[in-house]
Scaffold this motif. Structure first.
Motif, PDB file in Angstrom:
ATOM      1  N   UNK A   1       0.999  -1.158   0.031  1.00 13.09           N
ATOM      2  CA  UNK A   1       0.015   0.035   0.228  1.00 13.09           C
ATOM      3  C   UNK A   1       0.941   1.153   0.029  1.00 13.09           C
ATOM      4  N   UNK A   2       2.041   1.389   0.687  1.00 16.44           N
ATOM      5  CA  UNK A   2       2.838   2.467   0.612  1.00 16.44           C
ATOM      6  C   UNK A   2       3.532   2.859  -0.570  1.00 16.44           C
ATOM      7  N   UNK A   3       3.762   1.672  -1.299  1.00 16.24           N
ATOM      8  CA  UNK A   3       4.359   1.876  -2.710  1.00 16.24           C
ATOM      9  C   UNK A   3       3.294   1.964  -3.688  1.00 16.24           C
ATOM     10  N   UNK A   4       2.015   1.681  -3.305  1.00 14.28           N
ATOM     11  CA  UNK A   4       0.852   1.338  -4.522  1.00 14.28           C
ATOM     12  C   UNK A   4       1.267   0.153  -5.291  1.00 14.28           C
ATOM     13  N   UNK A   5       1.843  -0.860  -4.959  1.00 11.29           N
ATOM     14  CA  UNK A   5       2.315  -1.938  -5.688  1.00 11.29           C
ATOM     15  C   UNK A   5       1.492  -2.820  -6.165  1.00 11.29           C
ATOM     16  N   UNK A   6       1.329  -3.069  -7.170  1.00 13.88           N
ATOM     17  CA  UNK A   6       0.663  -4.104  -7.883  1.00 13.88           C
ATOM     18  C   UNK A   6       1.000  -5.287  -7.091  1.00 13.88           C
ATOM     19  N   UNK A   7       0.210  -6.003  -6.651  1.00 19.78           N
ATOM     20  CA  UNK A   7       0.405  -7.450  -5.910  1.00 19.78           C
ATOM     21  C   UNK A   7      -0.404  -8.443  -6.396  1.00 19.78           C
ATOM     22  N   UNK A   8       0.206  -9.742  -6.772  1.00 19.16           N
ATOM     23  CA  UNK A   8      -0.592 -10.672  -7.134  1.00 19.16           C
ATOM     24  C   UNK A   8      -0.305 -11.921  -6.512  1.00 19.16           C
ATOM     25  N   UNK A   9      -1.282 -12.872  -5.918  1.00 19.49           N
ATOM     26  CA  UNK A   9      -1.109 -14.160  -5.269  1.00 19.49           C
ATOM     27  C   UNK A   9      -1.310 -15.402  -6.231  1.00 19.49           C
ATOM     28  N   UNK A  10      -0.502 -16.117  -6.627  1.00 21.45           N
ATOM     29  CA  UNK A  10      -0.326 -16.896  -7.442  1.00 21.45           C
ATOM     30  C   UNK A  10       0.045 -18.636  -6.791  1.00 21.45           C
ATOM     31  N   UNK A  11      -0.401 -19.708  -7.480  1.00 15.78           N
ATOM     32  CA  UNK A  11       0.354 -20.841  -7.124  1.00 15.78           C
ATOM     33  C   UNK A  11       1.502 -21.399  -7.812  1.00 15.78           C
ATOM     34  N   UNK A  12       2.400 -21.897  -7.258  1.00 21.65           N
ATOM     35  CA  UNK A  12       3.593 -22.523  -7.968  1.00 21.65           C
ATOM     36  C   UNK A  12       3.300 -24.062  -8.174  1.00 21.65           C
ATOM     37  N   UNK A  13       1.888 -24.373  -8.060  1.00 25.34           N
ATOM     38  CA  UNK A  13       1.830 -25.797  -8.290  1.00 25.34           C
ATOM     39  C   UNK A  13       0.900 -25.860  -9.461  1.00 25.34           C
ATOM     40  N   UNK A  14       0.278 -24.977  -9.981  1.00 30.67           N
ATOM     41  CA  UNK A  14      -0.821 -24.942 -10.973  1.00 30.67           C
ATOM     42  C   UNK A  14      -0.880 -23.489 -11.639  1.00 30.67           C
ATOM     43  N   UNK A  15      -1.103 -23.518 -13.040  1.00 27.27           N
ATOM     44  CA  UNK A  15      -1.355 -22.278 -13.485  1.00 27.27           C
ATOM     45  C   UNK A  15      -2.825 -21.484 -13.587  1.00 27.27           C
ATOM     46  N   UNK A  16      -2.752 -20.330 -13.118  1.00 25.32           N
ATOM     47  CA  UNK A  16      -3.917 -19.669 -12.994  1.00 25.32           C
ATOM     48  C   UNK A  16      -3.540 -18.091 -12.911  1.00 25.32           C
ATOM     49  N   UNK A  17      -4.467 -17.051 -13.008  1.00 24.09           N
ATOM     50  CA  UNK A  17      -4.296 -15.678 -13.055  1.00 24.09           C
ATOM     51  C   UNK A  17      -4.289 -15.242 -11.356  1.00 24.09           C
ATOM     52  N   UNK A  18      -4.462 -16.144 -10.616  1.00 26.26           N
ATOM     53  CA  UNK A  18      -4.563 -15.729  -9.221  1.00 26.26           C
ATOM     54  C   UNK A  18      -5.368 -14.657  -8.661  1.00 26.26           C
ATOM     55  N   UNK A  19      -4.895 -13.947  -7.735  1.00 27.90           N
ATOM     56  CA  UNK A  19      -5.658 -12.881  -7.285  1.00 27.90           C
ATOM     57  C   UNK A  19      -5.019 -11.450  -7.308  1.00 27.90           C
ATOM     58  N   UNK A  20      -5.459 -10.414  -7.758  1.00 28.78           N
ATOM     59  CA  UNK A  20      -4.781  -9.315  -7.841  1.00 28.78           C
ATOM     60  C   UNK A  20      -5.526  -8.366  -6.657  1.00 28.78           C
ATOM     61  N   UNK A  21      -4.346  -7.883  -5.941  1.00 27.53           N
ATOM     62  CA  UNK A  21      -4.888  -6.691  -4.906  1.00 27.53           C
ATOM     63  C   UNK A  21      -4.812  -5.674  -5.705  1.00 27.53           C
ATOM     64  N   UNK A  22      -6.096  -4.945  -5.977  1.00 26.36           N
ATOM     65  CA  UNK A  22      -6.058  -3.597  -6.496  1.00 26.36           C
ATOM     66  C   UNK A  22      -6.504  -2.554  -5.787  1.00 26.36           C
ATOM     67  N   UNK A  23      -6.031  -1.383  -6.258  1.00 26.00           N
ATOM     68  CA  UNK A  23      -6.082  -0.086  -5.736  1.00 26.00           C
ATOM     69  C   UNK A  23      -7.497   0.663  -6.375  1.00 26.00           C
ATOM     70  N   UNK A  24      -8.107   0.338  -7.237  1.00 24.77           N
ATOM     71  CA  UNK A  24      -9.322   0.937  -7.798  1.00 24.77           C
ATOM     72  C   UNK A  24     -10.251   1.217  -6.650  1.00 24.77           C
ATOM     73  N   UNK A  25     -11.229   2.211  -6.860  1.00 33.45           N
ATOM     74  CA  UNK A  25     -12.034   2.528  -6.163  1.00 33.45           C
ATOM     75  C   UNK A  25     -13.314   1.212  -6.246  1.00 33.45           C
ATOM     76  N   UNK A  26     -13.672   0.712  -4.904  1.00 35.76           N
ATOM     77  CA  UNK A  26     -14.400  -0.361  -4.797  1.00 35.76           C
ATOM     78  C   UNK A  26     -15.829  -0.032  -5.311  1.00 35.76           C
ATOM     79  N   UNK A  27     -16.408  -1.071  -5.936  1.00 32.62           N
ATOM     80  CA  UNK A  27     -17.636  -1.228  -6.471  1.00 32.62           C
ATOM     81  C   UNK A  27     -18.788  -1.279  -5.175  1.00 32.62           C
TER      82      UNK A  27
END
Length: 406
Positions: free
Chosen positions: A220-246
């Motif tokens: 949050x301090x760096x407003x850095x795009x952060x993504x959680x992924x698995x090293x065991x399978x291929x997927x897009x994972x989850x993106x932590x976003x700084x956009x205004x929430x819906x």
């Protein structure tokens, strides 16, 4: 060419086979045209093994020497991973925190990063080397080895990514993203494609194990795009976003659970605000965070307090309270380790006044009693007997999230 920082946790590098697989992930990222800095944890179970060895020597080992011991696990992983990448024909180098210049404070066991010198990292990348960094560790101003606390490799990765102005920090773990709750407790848990930074910060602080709290704060301090992924399978994972929430989204995004709680009760403390404030100052100076806090049995001249601390701080709190009892003037204190915390989190909580009623209704249907409850704009947390934690998680997930998943 983008710079990507990738972090690999203990299960991702838990064996030689897994280290070989991680080497392939890193090389594939580089072949896509990116520069890569990888940050690694110790192999799964290694840190616990080292701590057990220390406790065979001393039940309360020196915190400085414990940090010296446990950091060896990350050094082993970093070197092995570098070897695997080099064998595949790609230049790589493993580096420790003092070789990079990761400076921390001197709070052994839970140090905070104060600064990072990126000169060595940039130099290695200019030579097209893949850099493998031993996570979880730093050096204080006197040159002592320090550790950032369990899960601290996440923080190393995010802080490095921020200092290097990386395009993204990718956290590889044994799950393929952030879920609505722990899928090991609730099989109906669903992976979130994205989650707001504020929601992720709350989930990390309330017990969700997928990301270390300080790593989310740093992102949050760096407003850095952060993504959680698995090293065991291929997927897009989850993106932590700084956009205004819906604001039309469901009020609850996730249910978090924490077994790492200890309830401290102080009995008959003099009813003078400055006395309890001085105790909180003592705990803060020791780096101990107080979580759920309430007043009990308010009398004219005496008052009882109850609060929770992390189980890792339990013994230190007992020592401080024993030492401070006479000066603070309380009659006695008690510790309850058989408690746990369950929380619902969501941006929408502040605009849905009925959520707290739903929370209590779901708990009451399972006859679960909450000892303490705290609320904020984004969370409701309840302290309850540890034996009911998994039942509470399933009940709350069903009440708030099952319909939105379906």
């Amino acid at each position: 060419m983008a710079l990507i920082v990738q972090k690999f946790g203990g299960t991702s590098v838990g064996s030689i086979e897994r280290i070989e697989a991680v080497a392939d992930i890193i090389i594939k990222t580089q072949q896509q045209g990116h520069q890569v800095v990888a940050v690694v944890s110790a192999m799964s179970g290694e840190t616990n093994r080292l701590i057990s060895l220390a406790h065979e020597i001393d039940s309360r080992p020196s915190s400085r020497e414990l940090d010296v011991l446990v950091t060896t696990g990350e050094q082993v992983t970093a070197s092995l991973l570098a070897m695997a990448i080099i064998r595949r024909g790609h230049p790589a180098i493993s580096l420790l925190s003092d070789q990079i210049g990761i400076q921390t404070d001197n709070m052994f066991g839970k140090a905070r990063i104060e600064s990072i010198c990126t000169d060595r990292l940039n130099q290695e990348m200019e030579h097209n080397r893949i850099v493998i960094v031993a996570g979880f560790q730093g050096r204080d101003r006197e040159g002592n080895i320090t550790t950032l606390g369990r899960g601290g490799t996440d923080t190393t990765a995010v802080e490095l990514a921020g200092a290097l102005k990386a395009a993204e920090c990718q956290i590889f773990t044994d799950v393929d993203g952030v879920y609505t709750t722990d899928p090991r407790i609730e099989p109906n848990a669903c992976r979130l494609e994205q989650i707001t930074f504020d929601e992720m910060l709350e989930m990390a602080s309330l017990g969700a194990k997928v990301l270390h709290l300080r790593s989310v704060e740093a992102a949050g301090h760096y407003r850095l795009p952060l993504r959680v992924l698995s090293s065991f399978c291929q997927s897009k994972g989850t993106l932590i976003t700084y956009e205004e929430p819906d604001m039309n989204k469901a009020p609850v995004s996730g249910v978090a659970a924490s077994k790492d709680e200890v309830l401290i009760t102080l009995k008959q403390l003099p009813n003078q605000p400055q006395i309890f404030a001085s105790l909180l100052t003592v705990l803060a100076d020791a780096g101990i965070a107080v979580d759920m806090l309430t007043q009990l049995n308010h009398q004219l001249d005496k008052i009882d307090y109850a609060f929770t601390v992390h189980s890792n701080d339990h013994h230190q709190v007992i020592e401080l309270l024993t030492h401070q009892q006479e000066s603070l003037g309380f009659v006695e204190f008690a510790c309850d380790k058989e408690v746990a915390k369950v929380s619902v989190i969501g941006i929408g909580l502040k605009s849905h006044v009925e959520v707290i009623a739903q929370f209590y209704t779901a708990m009451s249907h399972e006859n679960i009693r909450a000892d303490l409850v705290t609320t904020s704009e984004m969370k409701i947390s309840a302290l309850l007997p540890k034996k009911y934690l998994e039942l509470a998680v399933r009940a709350l997930h069903s009440a708030f999230l099952l319909e939105s998943i379906e």
